[in-house]
Motif scaffolding. Sequence first.
Motif, PDB file in Angstrom:
ATOM      1  N   SER A 104     -77.696  20.607 105.739  1.00  0.00           N
ATOM      2  CA  SER A 104     -77.541  21.704 106.772  1.00  0.00           C
ATOM      3  C   SER A 104     -77.819  23.200 106.057  1.00  0.00           C
ATOM      4  O   SER A 104     -77.513  23.503 104.931  1.00  0.00           O
ATOM      5  N   LYS A 105     -78.234  24.194 106.830  1.00  0.00           N
ATOM      6  CA  LYS A 105     -78.407  25.456 106.509  1.00  0.00           C
ATOM      7  C   LYS A 105     -77.974  26.568 107.448  1.00  0.00           C
ATOM      8  O   LYS A 105     -78.478  26.464 108.563  1.00  0.00           O
ATOM      9  N   GLY A 106     -76.758  27.292 107.077  1.00  0.00           N
ATOM     10  CA  GLY A 106     -76.494  28.225 107.928  1.00  0.00           C
ATOM     11  C   GLY A 106     -77.419  29.195 108.535  1.00  0.00           C
ATOM     12  O   GLY A 106     -78.417  29.751 107.450  1.00  0.00           O
ATOM     13  N   LEU A 107     -77.662  29.889 109.513  1.00  0.00           N
ATOM     14  CA  LEU A 107     -78.487  31.038 109.833  1.00  0.00           C
ATOM     15  C   LEU A 107     -77.776  32.290 109.918  1.00  0.00           C
ATOM     16  O   LEU A 107     -78.435  33.460 110.325  1.00  0.00           O
ATOM     17  N   GLN A 108     -76.586  32.485 109.749  1.00  0.00           N
ATOM     18  CA  GLN A 108     -75.658  33.730 109.782  1.00  0.00           C
ATOM     19  C   GLN A 108     -75.166  34.082 108.662  1.00  0.00           C
ATOM     20  O   GLN A 108     -74.912  33.503 107.605  1.00  0.00           O
ATOM     21  N   SER A 109     -75.180  35.537 108.566  1.00  0.00           N
ATOM     22  CA  SER A 109     -74.484  36.081 107.167  1.00  0.00           C
ATOM     23  C   SER A 109     -73.047  36.245 107.003  1.00  0.00           C
ATOM     24  O   SER A 109     -72.419  36.171 105.932  1.00  0.00           O
ATOM     25  N   THR A 110     -72.378  36.440 108.215  1.00  0.00           N
ATOM     26  CA  THR A 110     -70.995  36.469 108.246  1.00  0.00           C
ATOM     27  C   THR A 110     -70.247  35.709 108.915  1.00  0.00           C
ATOM     28  O   THR A 110     -68.947  35.328 109.154  1.00  0.00           O
ATOM     29  N   ARG A 111     -71.017  34.569 109.553  1.00  0.00           N
ATOM     30  CA  ARG A 111     -70.377  33.459 110.481  1.00  0.00           C
ATOM     31  C   ARG A 111     -70.998  32.158 110.001  1.00  0.00           C
ATOM     32  O   ARG A 111     -71.890  32.150 109.263  1.00  0.00           O
ATOM     33  N   ASN A 112     -70.469  31.283 110.475  1.00  0.00           N
ATOM     34  CA  ASN A 112     -70.913  29.807 110.199  1.00  0.00           C
ATOM     35  C   ASN A 112     -71.071  28.725 111.368  1.00  0.00           C
ATOM     36  O   ASN A 112     -70.759  27.725 111.267  1.00  0.00           O
ATOM     37  N   THR A 113     -71.412  29.374 112.437  1.00  0.00           N
ATOM     38  CA  THR A 113     -71.454  28.540 113.752  1.00  0.00           C
ATOM     39  C   THR A 113     -72.719  28.300 114.316  1.00  0.00           C
ATOM     40  O   THR A 113     -73.088  27.590 115.202  1.00  0.00           O
ATOM     41  N   VAL A 114     -73.775  28.853 113.777  1.00  0.00           N
ATOM     42  CA  VAL A 114     -75.333  28.479 113.981  1.00  0.00           C
ATOM     43  C   VAL A 114     -76.020  28.160 112.896  1.00  0.00           C
ATOM     44  O   VAL A 114     -76.076  28.864 111.635  1.00  0.00           O
ATOM     45  N   GLY A 115     -76.642  26.941 112.767  1.00  0.00           N
ATOM     46  CA  GLY A 115     -77.562  26.512 111.564  1.00  0.00           C
ATOM     47  C   GLY A 115     -78.609  25.579 111.797  1.00  0.00           C
ATOM     48  O   GLY A 115     -78.652  25.031 113.096  1.00  0.00           O
ATOM     49  N   LEU A 116     -79.208  25.265 110.826  1.00  0.00           N
ATOM     50  CA  LEU A 116     -80.316  24.051 111.102  1.00  0.00           C
ATOM     51  C   LEU A 116     -79.928  22.822 110.510  1.00  0.00           C
ATOM     52  O   LEU A 116     -78.962  22.808 109.380  1.00  0.00           O
ATOM     53  N   VAL A 117     -80.200  21.733 111.019  1.00  0.00           N
ATOM     54  CA  VAL A 117     -79.694  20.440 110.293  1.00  0.00           C
ATOM     55  C   VAL A 117     -81.065  19.556 110.236  1.00  0.00           C
ATOM     56  O   VAL A 117     -81.554  19.455 111.370  1.00  0.00           O
ATOM     57  N   THR A 118     -81.175  18.707 109.259  1.00  0.00           N
ATOM     58  CA  THR A 118     -82.201  17.789 108.992  1.00  0.00           C
ATOM     59  C   THR A 118     -81.680  16.685 108.221  1.00  0.00           C
ATOM     60  O   THR A 118     -80.298  16.717 107.928  1.00  0.00           O
ATOM     61  N   GLY A 119     -82.324  15.563 108.006  1.00  0.00           N
ATOM     62  CA  GLY A 119     -81.938  14.458 107.177  1.00  0.00           C
ATOM     63  C   GLY A 119     -82.875  13.325 107.376  1.00  0.00           C
ATOM     64  O   GLY A 119     -84.192  13.354 107.781  1.00  0.00           O
ATOM     65  N   ILE A 120     -82.433  12.239 107.074  1.00  0.00           N
ATOM     66  CA  ILE A 120     -83.123  10.723 107.034  1.00  0.00           C
ATOM     67  C   ILE A 120     -82.518   9.729 107.670  1.00  0.00           C
ATOM     68  O   ILE A 120     -81.182   9.631 107.597  1.00  0.00           O
ATOM     69  N   SER A 121     -82.769   9.050 108.646  1.00  0.00           N
ATOM     70  CA  SER A 121     -82.280   8.056 109.646  1.00  0.00           C
ATOM     71  C   SER A 121     -83.082   6.896 109.695  1.00  0.00           C
ATOM     72  O   SER A 121     -84.341   6.843 109.464  1.00  0.00           O
ATOM     73  N   LEU A 122     -82.526   5.558 109.448  1.00  0.00           N
ATOM     74  CA  LEU A 122     -83.261   4.403 109.961  1.00  0.00           C
ATOM     75  C   LEU A 122     -82.836   4.009 111.219  1.00  0.00           C
ATOM     76  O   LEU A 122     -81.660   3.669 111.542  1.00  0.00           O
ATOM     77  N   SER A 123     -83.821   3.847 112.066  1.00  0.00           N
ATOM     78  CA  SER A 123     -83.760   3.369 113.358  1.00  0.00           C
ATOM     79  C   SER A 123     -84.211   2.177 113.831  1.00  0.00           C
ATOM     80  O   SER A 123     -85.387   1.968 113.741  1.00  0.00           O
ATOM     81  N   LEU A 124     -83.251   1.286 114.344  1.00  0.00           N
ATOM     82  CA  LEU A 124     -83.664  -0.083 114.896  1.00  0.00           C
ATOM     83  C   LEU A 124     -83.493  -0.231 116.209  1.00  0.00           C
ATOM     84  O   LEU A 124     -82.462  -0.229 116.757  1.00  0.00           O
ATOM     85  N   GLN A 125     -84.649  -0.299 117.051  1.00  0.00           N
ATOM     86  CA  GLN A 125     -84.752  -0.301 118.419  1.00  0.00           C
ATOM     87  C   GLN A 125     -85.155  -1.590 118.933  1.00  0.00           C
ATOM     88  O   GLN A 125     -86.436  -2.139 118.572  1.00  0.00           O
ATOM     89  N   SER A 126     -84.605  -2.254 119.841  1.00  0.00           N
ATOM     90  CA  SER A 126     -85.019  -3.486 120.557  1.00  0.00           C
ATOM     91  C   SER A 126     -85.042  -3.119 121.979  1.00  0.00           C
ATOM     92  O   SER A 126     -84.243  -2.574 122.646  1.00  0.00           O
ATOM     93  N   TYR A 127     -86.012  -3.765 122.569  1.00  0.00           N
ATOM     94  CA  TYR A 127     -86.069  -4.066 124.092  1.00  0.00           C
ATOM     95  C   TYR A 127     -86.093  -5.537 124.353  1.00  0.00           C
ATOM     96  O   TYR A 127     -86.875  -6.469 124.126  1.00  0.00           O
TER      97      TYR A 127
END
Length: 267
Positions: A104-127
């Motif tokens: 996570s990376k915040g985009l505000q200098s005086t607040r912490n309510t808006v930011g960027l989020v990234t990561g890694i996921s393993l997704s198992l999908q079935s039909y």
Amino acid sequence: MKYIYLIFLATITASLTIAQENDSIIVVQSPSGRLSGLIDIQDLVNEGFNYYQAEFTGHWAGIEVGVNGFARPDYSMYEADDIDFLSNDLFMSNRLNLNILQYSKGLQSTRNTVGLVTGISLSLQSYRLDNKTTIEKDEYGKVQPKTMFFDSNQKSKFSVVYIEVPLLVEFQIPVKHVADRLYFSTGINVQRRLSSHTKVKYRSDNKKQKLKTPGDYALRDFKFGGTIRVGYRWVNLFANYDFIPMFEDHRGPRLYPYSFGVRLISF
């Protein structure tokens, strides 16, 4: 002798008077906001813990479950008898997301309510497909329906495993206490196919049997789509939609996968 006594008494009296003047206590009024002139109450308020000064933390990591479906199906390159051969049972077509890493990376200098989020996921999908229908690739690399029948209780499924990397913008709104926040995030996710297979389960001689056939099935190795996430405390929902078709051009029906579900556990 009498005069010496008087001089001695006068000297003692003068000394005591001077001592009393030097040791007298002077009361000074405490400045406003201070307790006994020692503790500044205003300093306690200003220097106490401030949730807005904490680092921005997004909502991604965790274990999610959902269902899968296909939007905007186009079978125009198939015969009439083969239309909708990948039509699936929505609520039996499952998705499991293991969102194992988050940054996570915040985009505000005086607040912490808006930011960027990234990561890694393993997704198992079935039909879950029609019980008698599975798929295969013909000699031209085109996906074709294949009918298989072993018993009346058989089940057919098509499964794909992806590794997924999101890029999200997240907005948080403090509710009652700033530690509890309503959040909304949106962005894109990029997926890389790791494996895929078909599976048919059936019974033979009163024993459970399973026919599993790995293959690429003309699936795209990479795909990307949009995602929306919203939640508050223990309620966390997500929805995904792919921007490109599931299969390579002219090698399978034109289908746009989508999914929606809930997060069961947050890390």
